[in-house]
Scaffold this motif. Structure first.
Motif, PDB file in Angstrom:
ATOM      1  N   ASN A  81      36.945  28.924  46.096  1.00 17.02           N
ATOM      2  CA  ASN A  81      36.951  27.686  45.500  1.00 17.02           C
ATOM      3  C   ASN A  81      36.313  27.575  44.126  1.00 17.02           C
ATOM      4  O   ASN A  81      36.508  26.728  43.391  1.00 17.02           O
ATOM      5  CB  ASN A  81      36.184  26.607  46.426  1.00 17.02           C
ATOM      6  N   TYR A  82      35.594  28.579  43.728  1.00 14.77           N
ATOM      7  CA  TYR A  82      34.891  28.467  42.475  1.00 14.77           C
ATOM      8  C   TYR A  82      35.971  29.298  41.419  1.00 14.77           C
ATOM      9  O   TYR A  82      35.596  29.349  40.355  1.00 14.77           O
ATOM     10  CB  TYR A  82      33.637  29.252  42.550  1.00 14.77           C
ATOM     11  N   VAL A 124      47.326  36.428  42.191  1.00 14.99           N
ATOM     12  CA  VAL A 124      46.436  36.120  42.976  1.00 14.99           C
ATOM     13  C   VAL A 124      45.062  36.770  42.376  1.00 14.99           C
ATOM     14  O   VAL A 124      45.280  37.999  41.986  1.00 14.99           O
ATOM     15  CB  VAL A 124      46.929  36.782  44.165  1.00 14.99           C
ATOM     16  N   CYS A 125      43.866  36.297  42.633  1.00  9.54           N
ATOM     17  CA  CYS A 125      42.819  36.628  41.941  1.00  9.54           C
ATOM     18  C   CYS A 125      41.859  36.977  43.420  1.00  9.54           C
ATOM     19  O   CYS A 125      41.644  35.990  44.140  1.00  9.54           O
ATOM     20  CB  CYS A 125      42.073  35.883  41.137  1.00  9.54           C
ATOM     21  N   VAL A 126      41.420  38.115  43.586  1.00  3.94           N
ATOM     22  CA  VAL A 126      40.645  38.215  44.768  1.00  3.94           C
ATOM     23  C   VAL A 126      38.987  38.619  44.452  1.00  3.94           C
ATOM     24  O   VAL A 126      38.980  39.824  43.517  1.00  3.94           O
ATOM     25  CB  VAL A 126      41.289  39.625  45.491  1.00  3.94           C
ATOM     26  N   LEU A 127      38.130  37.990  44.973  1.00  2.00           N
ATOM     27  CA  LEU A 127      36.888  38.160  44.600  1.00  2.00           C
ATOM     28  C   LEU A 127      36.281  39.364  45.456  1.00  2.00           C
ATOM     29  O   LEU A 127      36.745  39.388  46.573  1.00  2.00           O
ATOM     30  CB  LEU A 127      36.193  37.057  44.585  1.00  2.00           C
ATOM     31  N   LYS A 128      35.372  40.062  44.930  1.00  2.00           N
ATOM     32  CA  LYS A 128      34.675  41.144  45.661  1.00  2.00           C
ATOM     33  C   LYS A 128      33.412  40.436  46.597  1.00  2.00           C
ATOM     34  O   LYS A 128      32.843  39.525  45.875  1.00  2.00           O
ATOM     35  CB  LYS A 128      34.394  42.265  44.889  1.00  2.00           C
ATOM     36  N   GLU A 129      33.256  40.956  47.443  1.00  2.37           N
ATOM     37  CA  GLU A 129      32.203  40.317  48.608  1.00  2.37           C
ATOM     38  C   GLU A 129      30.851  40.401  48.011  1.00  2.37           C
ATOM     39  O   GLU A 129      29.974  39.491  47.850  1.00  2.37           O
ATOM     40  CB  GLU A 129      32.156  41.313  49.868  1.00  2.37           C
ATOM     41  N   THR A 185      46.192  27.778  44.543  1.00  4.95           N
ATOM     42  CA  THR A 185      46.449  27.824  45.994  1.00  4.95           C
ATOM     43  C   THR A 185      45.160  28.811  46.441  1.00  4.95           C
ATOM     44  O   THR A 185      45.105  29.659  46.108  1.00  4.95           O
ATOM     45  CB  THR A 185      47.785  28.270  46.393  1.00  4.95           C
ATOM     46  N   ILE A 186      44.348  28.114  47.386  1.00  4.61           N
ATOM     47  CA  ILE A 186      43.247  28.898  47.822  1.00  4.61           C
ATOM     48  C   ILE A 186      43.769  29.737  49.165  1.00  4.61           C
ATOM     49  O   ILE A 186      44.360  28.761  50.045  1.00  4.61           O
ATOM     50  CB  ILE A 186      41.891  27.961  48.278  1.00  4.61           C
ATOM     51  N   ILE A 187      44.016  30.963  48.971  1.00  3.88           N
ATOM     52  CA  ILE A 187      44.606  31.604  50.053  1.00  3.88           C
ATOM     53  C   ILE A 187      43.444  31.885  51.317  1.00  3.88           C
ATOM     54  O   ILE A 187      43.797  31.491  52.383  1.00  3.88           O
ATOM     55  CB  ILE A 187      44.982  32.926  49.550  1.00  3.88           C
ATOM     56  N   ASN A 188      42.263  32.379  50.805  1.00  5.14           N
ATOM     57  CA  ASN A 188      41.072  32.634  52.016  1.00  5.14           C
ATOM     58  C   ASN A 188      39.905  32.194  51.111  1.00  5.14           C
ATOM     59  O   ASN A 188      39.935  31.917  49.782  1.00  5.14           O
ATOM     60  CB  ASN A 188      41.382  33.749  52.762  1.00  5.14           C
ATOM     61  N   LYS A 189      38.993  32.881  51.884  1.00  3.48           N
ATOM     62  CA  LYS A 189      37.617  32.663  51.078  1.00  3.48           C
ATOM     63  C   LYS A 189      37.424  33.491  49.621  1.00  3.48           C
ATOM     64  O   LYS A 189      36.947  33.155  48.853  1.00  3.48           O
ATOM     65  CB  LYS A 189      36.502  33.248  52.100  1.00  3.48           C
ATOM     66  N   THR A 190      38.124  34.514  49.712  1.00  3.88           N
ATOM     67  CA  THR A 190      37.952  35.414  48.581  1.00  3.88           C
ATOM     68  C   THR A 190      39.335  35.284  47.564  1.00  3.88           C
ATOM     69  O   THR A 190      39.260  35.712  46.387  1.00  3.88           O
ATOM     70  CB  THR A 190      37.946  36.814  48.891  1.00  3.88           C
TER      71      THR A 190
END
Lengths: 857, 247
Positions: free
Chosen positions: A63-64, A47-52, A80-85
């Motif tokens: 999505n990017y 899972v890759c989580v982007l920082k705000e 799989t897009i889990i959520n916005k981040t």
């Protein structure tokens, strides 16, 4: 100096740049898990989580995100897009061992920017270690090894664990270069069982091997025996004695050994049978070795019971067996050279040195002897392998022996012929001509041949004889002719054979045979055979030999007689069997079932008297098989004395006689009507006859009888089981009285008439009287009778009791059932007298007659 | 009757389970003859003075000037052979275990007087052997019939004290150590003889019935156990067996 300044400036630039970049490179997100280790073939999700902050800066969201493995973009189907981040990527069936996974975003629609990267390491969990085994090298610490199983592709640690029942030992960690073995750091303790196992562990799991439990002494690999030495024996040249020092482990355990040896120049080892070295020892004598030969030895040992490991081989040791006398004489030959001295010649004897395996030691010298015809022996000792001597022109015998430290070889013999040898050969004499080639280095192989100056026919023919004569063939054999009479080479034999009247037949046989089989001979015929031997010059007949062929071949007579006898026996047996099976039919046709008055008897019954078959005491008393016919003998005696065994014997004797006499009396119509008049005897046959004659008329006679000197309180009923029709006279008291009179007075006329009258009713020949026929069938002769009488008197005299007398009476009367009238009279009179003397009441006296009677019990 | 039997056997059972469960480590051999053979061989080996006493005498310099003469067992330091033979099997094992425990303590004290590393290593080996022997004693105790019986007394060995009195000077201490080790080897010889007798009775019982020997031992044990009220209770402490093996 300038260079230093430039270097310092560069270093400062890099330092500051790095500091600033550290901030600049603050990742836009991160990947979870951070450093995964994945099992090969399994699924994995990252899972890759982007920082705000980063999302705002680059105007991106989950999505990017796009994923790359080893710089190759992963298809979006795995995202799989889990959520916005957060966005995840899933890998199925991971097969690569090392994967670089990066999370990336596309900024401003065209710039790909790496957000975070991780390294996925794949591998396998450890397999259960197998084949765990330990070894205790003597003087060292225990080492265990195992099979680690499949490759895990991960760092896997193996730990050897060990413990006693009461104590745990420190773990033994494997070294990186030897992951499949470990040497513990404590000394082995013998005779204490230890439990050992291995644990294998990596990032994906931990497994444990099977535990093994053993006594370290059973895993010992001893140090090899040392100081091995070899010594020989002067007494025996075929042995070498090995001695060694065992390792110190022998203080704890018994040892067994392997001893190997070989000759110095051999490459393969021979081994002493292990059963000969199966216990602790310090020396061993090897036997059956070759003399004066160098042998190399080595030895190893292990625990006596076979548990543990063989030691390494010891250092080799060698020894030489002691010498033995030369096993073979050296072969030698001669050269004759003319001598300057008249009458002499120079002879040089030459021989070769013996090879080591024949010399059996160091040859010290040779001994040569020369013997002229009828002269003394001359001995010479020679150190060389040749010897020259001047000898006369006579014939000489030379011998040669080799000598070593132990002894001399056998002698080689050589004949030196006389100088003037002309070959005075005779005709028809066999000569053996031997040629020995002489080469520069010694004699070659010898060839011999037999030869005749001139052949002649044999002076004597072969003597033929038969080895085996059959009905149609005969095996002839002969001896080979002696050389003296052959007079040449026997080329073939000819066998001539003929009958007296026939032509002679000749058969040629090769000279190598000494046996020949003549076939197609005629049986029961006299043959004459002779034999001739032939040389190239002619033949000579031997003596003639005759033989006769037998009429029947061997076993032929037996082959005829035996089946005939068997057939006869079979027929007889079948006939007997047939007769036996059809005996009733035969009897019916030949001997109709005619009632036998002689079998009739008086049955007894009383309400207070035990049934006759219950007289067990009597049955037991006369248990002898000979008494089967006489089961009950009713005896009235003055006292209760039991019969003596001797009495029983006499009774037995009489019984036998009775059997024989009764056999004679069992004719048509039963001629022994008289026997029924004896009131004191009953036979077991009576029961049988009663059953056999069921349906016939039962006769009853009621008699008065006491039992054992007692006056019967009730009437006693006796019954006749005769199948004869009831006679009126029997039921009449006067007739019964008449019967009674018969007992006391045999020969009484009315009695005779009475019996004649009765018997005649069933006789097939009514005109022949009962007594006349009795005489005809009775086989008892006077001698037997007198002898029996004598026996009875002998037996009865010592006792003198009335009972004994009664026994005699009964026995004799029984034995002579179908007897002559006179005999009956004499014996019955004696019996009656005895009864009267004892004052016994007469039993079986008819008292009452009741029609119908009683069935015998 | 059955309840009475249950009340009698239950405490023994509980104690036995406790006894068995305490050393929850490697399993013992369940073969009595094999274990007896191991004990015999160990005792035979350990009785030799070259395994310990000779080393001590040499390291302490007692092998000179006839000092060896003074190195004799102090009477009463170890149970005599007769005393050992009179004991029931169970009590014998317990006595042996206790005595060897005291020997280990004494060896630890003697260790301080041994300067050479090589000798120390040998001494460590000896101690490990003794611990192995105690391990086999423990296993043998489990094999004996009625192993749950723990009420029998262990004869004390007054002379086998862990260390000599501190007032002794160095020489006296060395001599005392020498005497102690002399007694230890003699004791092990006696122990070997007792085990040999066990082996003989085993072979005799094998000729008659397979477990007769064991039962006989059990009977002896029960007989001697009748005096349990008269004697103080001494119990084996299996926990004392634990410890790291020496190198």
């Amino acid at each position: 100096m300038l260079t230093l300044k430039i270097w310092i400036v560069q270093a400062l630039f890099i330092f500051f740049t790095t500091e600033s970049v550290g901030e600049l490179l603050d990742p836009c997100g991160y990947i979870k898990p951070e450093s995964p280790i994945v099992q090969l073939g399994s699924n994995f999700t990252a899972v890759c989580v982007l920082k705000e902050k980063c999302m705002d800066y680059f105007h991106v969201n989950a999505n990017y995100i796009f994923w790359k493995t080893n710089h190759v973009t992963i298809p979006k189907e795995q995202y799989t897009i889990i959520n916005k981040t957060a966005s995840s990527v899933t890998f199925t069936d991971i097969s690569l061992l090392n994967i670089q996974l990066t999370c990336n975003i596309r900024t401003f629609g065209q710039i790909d920017q790496n957000v975070y990267g991780i390294r996925i390491i794949s591998g396998l969990p450890p397999e259960k270690p197998t084949n765990l085994s330990c070894i205790v090298n003597e003087g060292k610490k225990m080492m265990c090894q195992w099979d680690p199983g499949r490759e895990t592709y991960l760092e896997t640690n193996f730990t050897l664990k060990s413990e006693w029942a009461t104590e745990k030992f420190a773990d033994c960690k494997t070294k990186r270069d030897t992951p499949t073995s470990c040497t513990v750091d404590y000394s082995p303790v013998y005779f204490v069982n230890i439990e050992v196992w291995v644990e294998a562990e990596n990032a994906l799991g931990k497994v444990t091997s099977d535990h093994i439990n053993f006594d370290p002494v059973d895993k010992v690999k001893p140090s090899p025996p040392h100081n091995l030495s070899v010594s020989n024996s002067e007494e025996l040249s075929s042995i070498l004695k090995l001695t060694w020092i065992n390792s110190s482990i022998q203080g704890f355990i018994g040892l067994k050994y392997n001893i190997q040896y070989r000759t110095r120049d051999a490459s393969t080892w021979s081994q002493i049978p292990p059963e000969d070295t199966a216990s602790t020892r310090y020396s061993f004598t090897v036997q059956d070795l070759k003399p004066f030969t160098e042998y190399v030895f080595r030895i190893r040992c292990m625990k006596e019971d076979g548990k543990g490991f063989w030691s390494d081989w010891s250092e080799e040791a060698s020894g030489i067996t002691y010498e033995d006398r030369p096993s073979k004489a050296p072969s030698f030959w001669y050269k004759i050279e003319p001598s300057h001295t008249h009458g002499y010649r120079s002879v040089q004897l030459i021989w070769k040195t013996l090879p080591p395996f024949e010399a059996n030691g160091k040859i010290l010298d040779y001994e040569v002897t020369l013997t002229r015809w009828k002269s003394r022996l001359q001995n010479y000792t020679v150190n060389d392998t040749k010897w020259t001597v001047n000898i006369t022109n006579d014939r000489y015998i030379a011998t040669l022996t080799a000598r070593n430290l132990v002894g001399k070889s056998n002698a080689a013999v050589l004949t030196i012929p006389a100088y003037d040898f002309q070959g005075n050969l005779a005709e028809s004499k066999c000569y053996l001509i031997t040629v020995t080639p002489v080469y520069a280095d010694g004699p070659g192989s010898t060839e011999s041949i037999k030869a005749y100056l001139k052949q002649a026919p044999p002076s004597k023919g072969p003597t033929v004889r038969t080895k085996k004569v059959g009905k149609n063939e005969a095996v002839l054999e002969w001896d080979q002719l002696p050389v003296d009479v052959q007079n040449g080479f026997i080329r073939n034999y000819t066998i001539f054979y003929r009958t007296i009247i026939g032509n002679e037949t000749a058969v040629n046989v090769d000279s190598s045979h000494t046996e020949y089989t003549l076939s197609s001979l005629t049986s029961d015929t006299l043959y004459m055979v002779r034999m001739a031997a032939y040389t190239d010059e002619g033949g000579k007949d031997g003596p003639e030999f005759t033989f006769t062929t037998p009429k029947f071949a061997q076993g032929e007579i037996e082959a005829i007689v035996v089946p005939v006898c068997l057939a006869f026996l079979l027929t007889t047996l079948l006939g007997v069997l047939f007769c036996f099976n059809k005996r009733d039919l035969i009897k019916k046709h030949i001997w109709p079932n005619v009632p036998d008055p002689s079998k009739s008897h008086i049955a007894q019954w009383s309400p207070h008297t035990p049934p006759r078959h219950n007289f067990n005491s009597k049955d037991q008393m006369y248990s002898d098989g000979n008494f089967t016919d006489v089961s009950v003998v009713e005896i009235e005696a003055a006292n209760d004395k039991k019969p003596f065994p001797e009495d029983l014997k006499s009774l037995d004797l009489f019984k036998k006689e009775k059997i024989s006499t009764e056999g004679h009396s069992s004719g048509i119509g039963g001629s022994s009507c008289m026997s029924s008049s004896r009131p004191s005897i009953s036979s077991s046959d009576e029961n049988e006859s009663a059953q056999n004659t069921s349906g016939t008329v039962q006769y009853s006679t009621v008699v008065h009888s006491g039992y054992r000197h007692q006056v019967p309180s009730v009437q006693v009923f006796s019954r006749s089981e005769s199948t004869q029709p009831l006679l009126d006279s029997e039921e009449r008291p006067e007739d019964l009285q008449l019967v009674d009179n018969i007992d006391s007075s045999v020969g009484n006329l009315p009695r005779q008439q009475y019996f004649k009258q009765n018997c005649s009713q069933h006789e097939t020949s009514p005109d022949i009287s009962h007594f006349e026929r009795s005489k005809q069938v009775s086989s008892v002769n006077e001698e037997d009778f007198v002898r029996l009488k004598q026996q009875i008197s002998d037996i009865s005299q010592p006792y003198g009791s009335g009972q004994m007398k009664m026994f005699q009476e009964i026995s004799v009367a029984d034995a002579f059932g179908p007897r002559t009238e006179g005999q009956v009279e004499r014996f019955e009179t004696v019996g009656m007298e005895a009864a009267i003397d004892e004052g016994m009441p007469k039993s079986y006296l008819p008292q009452t007659v009741r029609r119908g009677g009683y069935m015998p019990q | 009757m059955q309840a009475q039997l249950l009340w009698r056997t239950l405490p023994s059972l509980v104690l036995g389970l406790l006894f068995l469960s305490m050393p929850a480590m490697g399993s013992c051999s369940d073969k009595y003859p094999e274990l007896l053979g191991q004990l015999q061989k160990q005792a035979d080996f350990m009785q030799h003075t070259n395994t310990l006493l000779d080393l001590y005498i040499r390291s302490q310099g007692l092998d000179k000037n006839g000092l060896k003469e003074h190195c004799r067992e102090r009477p009463g330091a170890f149970p005599s052979k007769d005393a050992l033979q009179r004991l029931s099997r169970r009590v014998f094992l317990r006595t042996l275990d206790t005595t060897l425990g005291q020997v280990l303590l004494r060896l630890a004290a003697l260790e301080q007087d041994i300067p050479k590393a090589q000798d120390l290593e040998m001494l460590s080996g000896v101690k490990l052997n003794i611990r192995g022997f105690k391990n086999n004693i423990h296993c043998m105790a489990q094999l004996l019939p009625g192993s749950s019986e723990t009420t029998e007394p262990t004869p004390t060995s007054p002379g086998a004290s862990p260390s000599p009195t501190p007032t002794l000077d160095t020489f006296q201490r060395r001599l005392e150590g020498c005497r102690f080790l002399h007694g230890y080897h003699r004791f092990m010889r006696s122990v070997g003889q007792v085990f040999r007798e066990w082996g003989k009775s085993l072979s005799r019982s094998r000729r008659h019935s397979p477990h007769q020997g064991l039962l006989k031992g059990a009977r002896r044990m029960q007989l001697s156990g009748r005096n349990k009220r008269l004697m103080p209770r001494v119990q084996l402490a299996p926990g004392s067996h634990r410890g790291a093996p020496g190198g």
